[in-house]
Scaffold this motif. Sequence first.
Motif, mmCIF file in Angstrom:
data_model
loop_
_atom_site.group_PDB
_atom_site.id
_atom_site.type_symbol
_atom_site.label_atom_id
_atom_site.label_comp_id
_atom_site.label_asym_id
_atom_site.label_seq_id
_atom_site.Cartn_x
_atom_site.Cartn_y
_atom_site.Cartn_z
ATOM 1 N N ILE A 1 -5.805 -0.418 6.942
ATOM 2 C CA ILE A 1 -5.030 -1.227 6.012
ATOM 3 C C ILE A 1 -5.136 -2.703 6.403
ATOM 4 O O ILE A 1 -4.781 -3.070 7.519
ATOM 5 C CB ILE A 1 -3.543 -0.795 6.007
ATOM 6 C CG1 ILE A 1 -3.429 0.669 5.596
ATOM 7 C CG2 ILE A 1 -2.717 -1.685 5.087
ATOM 8 C CD1 ILE A 1 -3.968 0.974 4.219
ATOM 9 N N PRO A 2 -5.604 -3.556 5.494
ATOM 10 C CA PRO A 2 -5.746 -4.984 5.819
ATOM 11 C C PRO A 2 -4.451 -5.765 5.638
ATOM 12 O O PRO A 2 -4.413 -6.823 5.006
ATOM 13 C CB PRO A 2 -6.822 -5.448 4.827
ATOM 14 C CG PRO A 2 -6.600 -4.585 3.630
ATOM 15 C CD PRO A 2 -6.174 -3.233 4.173
ATOM 16 N N ALA A 3 -3.382 -5.239 6.181
ATOM 17 C CA ALA A 3 -2.069 -5.886 6.085
ATOM 18 C C ALA A 3 -1.220 -5.406 7.244
ATOM 19 O O ALA A 3 -1.451 -4.322 7.791
ATOM 20 C CB ALA A 3 -1.388 -5.541 4.756
ATOM 21 N N TYR B 1 0.836 -1.198 0.000
ATOM 22 C CA TYR B 1 0.000 0.000 0.000
ATOM 23 C C TYR B 1 0.872 1.250 0.000
ATOM 24 O O TYR B 1 1.985 1.236 0.512
ATOM 25 C CB TYR B 1 -0.919 0.029 1.234
ATOM 26 C CG TYR B 1 -1.942 -1.072 1.254
ATOM 27 C CD1 TYR B 1 -3.187 -0.918 0.642
ATOM 28 C CD2 TYR B 1 -1.647 -2.291 1.861
ATOM 29 C CE1 TYR B 1 -4.119 -1.945 0.641
ATOM 30 C CE2 TYR B 1 -2.582 -3.328 1.867
ATOM 31 C CZ TYR B 1 -3.803 -3.146 1.256
ATOM 32 O OH TYR B 1 -4.714 -4.165 1.253
ATOM 33 N N GLN C 1 -0.325 -4.785 13.550
ATOM 34 C CA GLN C 1 -1.084 -5.828 12.888
ATOM 35 C C GLN C 1 -2.445 -5.302 12.453
ATOM 36 O O GLN C 1 -3.018 -4.415 13.102
ATOM 37 C CB GLN C 1 -1.275 -7.026 13.834
ATOM 38 C CG GLN C 1 0.028 -7.730 14.213
ATOM 39 C CD GLN C 1 0.676 -8.453 13.027
ATOM 40 O OE1 GLN C 1 0.063 -8.615 11.974
ATOM 41 N NE2 GLN C 1 1.919 -8.876 13.206
ATOM 42 N N PRO C 2 -2.999 -5.843 11.364
ATOM 43 C CA PRO C 2 -4.300 -5.347 10.901
ATOM 44 C C PRO C 2 -5.414 -5.702 11.879
ATOM 45 O O PRO C 2 -5.314 -6.691 12.597
ATOM 46 C CB PRO C 2 -4.483 -6.069 9.567
ATOM 47 C CG PRO C 2 -3.619 -7.291 9.662
ATOM 48 C CD PRO C 2 -2.448 -6.890 10.505
#
Length: 228
Positions: A195-197, A139, A227-228
């Motif tokens: 953010i999914p990461a 990202y 962590q996400p």
Amino acid sequence: MKLLLTSMGVTNPSIADALERLLGKPIAESSALIIPTAAYPFAEGPWMAREAISGTAPGPLSELGWRSLGVLELTALPTIREESWVPAVRDADALLVWGGDVLYLSHWMRESGLADLLPSLAETVYVGVSAGSIAVTAYNCDAEFDLQFVPDGSEMALEAERTLGLVDFALVPHLVGDGADGASLAVVQRWAAGIPAPTYAIDDATAIVVVDGAVEVVSEGTWELLQP
């Protein structure tokens, strides 16, 4: 490809040792190409690019004592034959990717063909500085900032969030202490929440090493993994 993702270059002995470990030999016996392209969207871009190439910019990189050092300008590559530049990239021990505008850099990595070439460079060390590091992550943490430099009407604006995704985490460089201007942990936490990461936040004394998907943090400073 082996990655050394830094915030401000090779700023301390620990990062220098990690670089030589990835190279498998001393820097003085290694060849490199420096990529200054990310600097150009800024008003001071021409001077930033010259400083990066000459080794007078903040953040040690081109001045590390390479056996040979060339310049790879991504915006030129679509106008020349691949046989004029691809062999030079394949022969280099390291690609030194300078900082600046993540969106512009990611765009020209794709347009130039370098993005397609990178996965095949198994023994090459990719050394990123700031935007040069963010560009290979999952990202673009600088998307909002970068959009102000996109020319009116350019379709590049549609790519603001898009990076190369060579690794499955996000990265925020230039981590500063709480209360300081810039990427404080509180600022990073707010951005990373969407953010999914995993998101690494690193200061200028820290680097992320990635080899065959394995991630190692090398630091003489401060870093955080969110962590996400």
